[in-house]
Write a protein that holds these residues in place. Sequence first.
Motif, PDB file in Angstrom:
ATOM      1  N   THR A   3       0.840  -1.200   0.000  1.00  0.00           N
ATOM      2  CA  THR A   3       0.000   0.000   0.000  1.00  0.00           C
ATOM      3  C   THR A   3       0.872   1.246   0.000  1.00  0.00           C
ATOM      4  O   THR A   3       1.807   1.365   0.787  1.00  0.00           O
ATOM      5  CB  THR A   3      -0.926   0.011   1.231  1.00  0.00           C
ATOM      6  OG1 THR A   3      -1.735  -1.171   1.196  1.00  0.00           O
ATOM      7  CG2 THR A   3      -1.826   1.233   1.233  1.00  0.00           C
ATOM      8  N   CYS A   4       0.537   2.194  -0.862  1.00  0.00           N
ATOM      9  CA  CYS A   4       1.272   3.452  -0.950  1.00  0.00           C
ATOM     10  C   CYS A   4       0.990   4.304   0.291  1.00  0.00           C
ATOM     11  O   CYS A   4      -0.173   4.505   0.652  1.00  0.00           O
ATOM     12  CB  CYS A   4       0.858   4.203  -2.212  1.00  0.00           C
ATOM     13  SG  CYS A   4       1.563   5.865  -2.341  1.00  0.00           S
ATOM     14  N   PHE A  11      -1.388  -1.542  -4.127  1.00  0.00           N
ATOM     15  CA  PHE A  11      -0.906  -1.870  -5.461  1.00  0.00           C
ATOM     16  C   PHE A  11      -0.734  -3.365  -5.694  1.00  0.00           C
ATOM     17  O   PHE A  11      -0.506  -3.788  -6.818  1.00  0.00           O
ATOM     18  CB  PHE A  11       0.381  -1.100  -5.773  1.00  0.00           C
ATOM     19  CG  PHE A  11       0.097   0.306  -6.196  1.00  0.00           C
ATOM     20  CD1 PHE A  11      -0.072   0.623  -7.535  1.00  0.00           C
ATOM     21  CD2 PHE A  11      -0.048   1.314  -5.261  1.00  0.00           C
ATOM     22  CE1 PHE A  11      -0.364   1.909  -7.942  1.00  0.00           C
ATOM     23  CE2 PHE A  11      -0.343   2.604  -5.649  1.00  0.00           C
ATOM     24  CZ  PHE A  11      -0.506   2.911  -6.997  1.00  0.00           C
ATOM     25  N   SER A  20       2.473  -3.813  -7.872  1.00  0.00           N
ATOM     26  CA  SER A  20       3.453  -3.698  -6.783  1.00  0.00           C
ATOM     27  C   SER A  20       4.812  -3.246  -7.306  1.00  0.00           C
ATOM     28  O   SER A  20       5.613  -2.698  -6.562  1.00  0.00           O
ATOM     29  CB  SER A  20       3.589  -5.019  -6.025  1.00  0.00           C
ATOM     30  OG  SER A  20       4.042  -6.042  -6.885  1.00  0.00           O
ATOM     31  N   LEU A  23       5.792   0.541  -6.823  1.00  0.00           N
ATOM     32  CA  LEU A  23       6.149   1.077  -5.505  1.00  0.00           C
ATOM     33  C   LEU A  23       7.649   1.326  -5.408  1.00  0.00           C
ATOM     34  O   LEU A  23       8.454   0.553  -5.924  1.00  0.00           O
ATOM     35  CB  LEU A  23       5.706   0.105  -4.405  1.00  0.00           C
ATOM     36  CG  LEU A  23       4.196  -0.102  -4.315  1.00  0.00           C
ATOM     37  CD1 LEU A  23       3.888  -1.254  -3.367  1.00  0.00           C
ATOM     38  CD2 LEU A  23       3.496   1.161  -3.880  1.00  0.00           C
ATOM     39  N   VAL A  47       7.234   3.708   1.801  1.00  0.00           N
ATOM     40  CA  VAL A  47       6.966   3.104   0.502  1.00  0.00           C
ATOM     41  C   VAL A  47       5.818   3.874  -0.135  1.00  0.00           C
ATOM     42  O   VAL A  47       4.743   4.011   0.453  1.00  0.00           O
ATOM     43  CB  VAL A  47       6.604   1.604   0.653  1.00  0.00           C
ATOM     44  CG1 VAL A  47       6.232   1.006  -0.684  1.00  0.00           C
ATOM     45  CG2 VAL A  47       7.763   0.850   1.268  1.00  0.00           C
ATOM     46  N   VAL A  48       6.090   4.418  -1.303  1.00  0.00           N
ATOM     47  CA  VAL A  48       5.083   5.195  -2.039  1.00  0.00           C
ATOM     48  C   VAL A  48       5.050   4.724  -3.490  1.00  0.00           C
ATOM     49  O   VAL A  48       6.005   4.125  -3.975  1.00  0.00           O
ATOM     50  CB  VAL A  48       5.372   6.715  -1.983  1.00  0.00           C
ATOM     51  CG1 VAL A  48       5.265   7.244  -0.567  1.00  0.00           C
ATOM     52  CG2 VAL A  48       6.735   7.042  -2.560  1.00  0.00           C
ATOM     53  N   CYS A  49       3.960   5.009  -4.174  1.00  0.00           N
ATOM     54  CA  CYS A  49       3.890   4.668  -5.596  1.00  0.00           C
ATOM     55  C   CYS A  49       4.696   5.695  -6.394  1.00  0.00           C
ATOM     56  O   CYS A  49       5.017   6.781  -5.900  1.00  0.00           O
ATOM     57  CB  CYS A  49       2.441   4.610  -6.075  1.00  0.00           C
ATOM     58  SG  CYS A  49       1.574   6.183  -6.144  1.00  0.00           S
TER      59      CYS A  49
END
Length: 74
Positions: A3-4, A11, A20, A23, A47-49
């Motif tokens: 998850t972002c 994702f 995924s 990310l 962790v971000v997109c």
Amino acid sequence: GGTCAGCGIDFTRVGGGLGSRALVVHHLEQIRDYDEPSWTSVDQLAVVCANCHMMIHSDPLKALTLSELKKSLR
């Protein structure tokens, strides 16, 4: 978890799990602001997109914080 931390999209559920790969790891403090090299601990990362990461760094001189990004996405 996939998850972002910016937009909150999971994702792992995008594109049958292929999302995924969108990310990336983001340093919560801009590396350019460090006076000298230092170690980064896990709690200094998010962790971000890829889209959120580009928005965070849209201004090359001043990155948005995660809270500023979330506020702008509302």
